[in-house]
Enzyme design. Sequence first.
Site, PDB file in Angstrom:
ATOM      1  N   GLU A 149       0.720  -1.023  -0.331  1.00  0.00           N
ATOM      2  CA  GLU A 149      -0.170   0.260   0.099  1.00  0.00           C
ATOM      3  C   GLU A 149       0.723   1.558  -0.003  1.00  0.00           C
ATOM      4  O   GLU A 149       2.026   0.693   0.671  1.00  0.00           O
ATOM      5  CB  GLU A 149      -1.245   0.351   1.476  1.00  0.00           C
ATOM      6  CG  GLU A 149      -1.945   1.153   1.491  1.00  0.00           C
ATOM      7  CD  GLU A 149      -2.441   1.175   2.853  1.00  0.00           C
ATOM      8  OE1 GLU A 149      -2.941  -0.252   3.116  1.00  0.00           O
ATOM      9  OE2 GLU A 149      -3.015   2.411   2.999  1.00  0.00           O
ATOM     10  N   ASP A 184       0.241   5.250   0.681  1.00  0.00           N
ATOM     11  CA  ASP A 184      -0.902   6.209   0.312  1.00  0.00           C
ATOM     12  C   ASP A 184      -0.323   8.114   0.956  1.00  0.00           C
ATOM     13  O   ASP A 184       0.540   7.909   1.314  1.00  0.00           O
ATOM     14  CB  ASP A 184      -1.422   6.200   3.196  1.00  0.00           C
ATOM     15  CG  ASP A 184      -1.668   4.791   2.871  1.00  0.00           C
ATOM     16  OD1 ASP A 184      -2.682   4.323   2.104  1.00  0.00           O
ATOM     17  OD2 ASP A 184      -0.880   4.508   3.351  1.00  0.00           O
ATOM     18  N   GLU A 210      -2.117  10.744   2.908  1.00  0.00           N
ATOM     19  CA  GLU A 210      -3.708  10.794   4.180  1.00  0.00           C
ATOM     20  C   GLU A 210      -3.040  11.690   4.776  1.00  0.00           C
ATOM     21  O   GLU A 210      -2.298  12.506   5.542  1.00  0.00           O
ATOM     22  CB  GLU A 210      -2.957   9.555   5.342  1.00  0.00           C
ATOM     23  CG  GLU A 210      -3.216   8.669   4.831  1.00  0.00           C
ATOM     24  CD  GLU A 210      -3.577   7.816   5.713  1.00  0.00           C
ATOM     25  OE1 GLU A 210      -3.792   6.318   5.681  1.00  0.00           O
ATOM     26  OE2 GLU A 210      -2.979   6.859   6.605  1.00  0.00           O
TER      27      GLU A 210
END
Length: 286
Positions: free
Chosen positions: A105, A107, A109
């Site tokens: 993953e 990200d 954020e």
Amino acid sequence: MYCSQGYANRLHLVHLLMVISFMVSSHGSDFNKDFAVTWGQRNARIHDEGRLLELSLDREIGSQVQSKERYLYGRFDLEMKLTKGESAGTITSFYICTGGVNHDELDFEFLGNKSGEPYILHTNFFINGTGSKEHQFFLWFDPTEDFHTYSILWNPFNIILYVDGIPIRVVKNNMEYGIAFPMSKPVHVYASIWDAEDWATQGGRVKTDWSKAPFTAYYRRFNLSNACVWNDGETDCGINPDWMDQELDWWSWMTLRWVQMNYLLYDYCTDMKRFKNGLPPECLIL
Ligand SMILES: *[C@@H]1O[C@H](CO)[C@@H](O)[C@H](O)[C@H]1NC(C)=O
Ligand SMILES: *[C@@H]1O[C@H](CO)[C@@H](O)[C@H](O)[C@H]1NC(C)=O
Ligand SMILES: *[C@@H]1O[C@H](CO)[C@@H](O)[C@H](O)[C@H]1NC(C)=O
């Protein structure tokens, strides 16, 4: 273990080809066509013939969309405009994730804040289920005022995160040193907004002010046409995947240094207190 979606884990023939590719790209981005709402149906709204996505978080639930296709390598671009005013406790995200146990993953954020206080851009990278590879940044603009472009470039050589075309983070493929790099599992592309008041804002000290809900973020102009569509083990990388061997040139490295010197807030590779038994191996490679 799984993708950090918030709900499961709160923390949790050249001319002809050119014409065709022009026709494809001139369709623009259509959220209805390329994404599905996978969480918080009532809080995900698509406007303007698919061109604008609105994701909200209310007291009960946030919302999330997921790309219909899966991709193995690509450059994923998306424009985002974050919640204005009070946004403490909220996280607005854009990420790619393989899903499943031992997931990979990457990200973006955005950690919300009290009205008038700055967001933090929190980036993390998971390989084979292991994360804790955070870099955090302040931004050089107000991400709630206007749309800005956030990009994830993932090819066999590196992963590069860009903000408005400016590189802010690079994860190099260091397989030669025995360090795992995502190379085999296809990802979905996600966007979401969720509540993480236990850690998002000022280390969790500032909680979500639900009297200000719903919290709403806007997304537009995603570009998935520079990515390899994965279908049952077959990949289609399009006509001219020039991003496939993209790495930072000298000028881009200098720009990255500028970002790191002025806006980097936290780098796990410098956190000796946290890694008492020694920094992770990728931190020791220059
Ligand atoms: C996606 O990116 C490609 C290559 O940069 C560009 O030609 C195309 O117009 C873009 N498409 C959209 C919908 O922005
Ligand atoms: C991924 O993790 C699992 C256990 O969590 C381990 O068995 C496997 O060898 C790991 N794979 C790689 C490529 O590191
Ligand atoms: C919120 O604002 C405070 C005060 O300016 C700052 O210390 C903090 O880093 C900001 N961002 C987050 C997500 O806590």
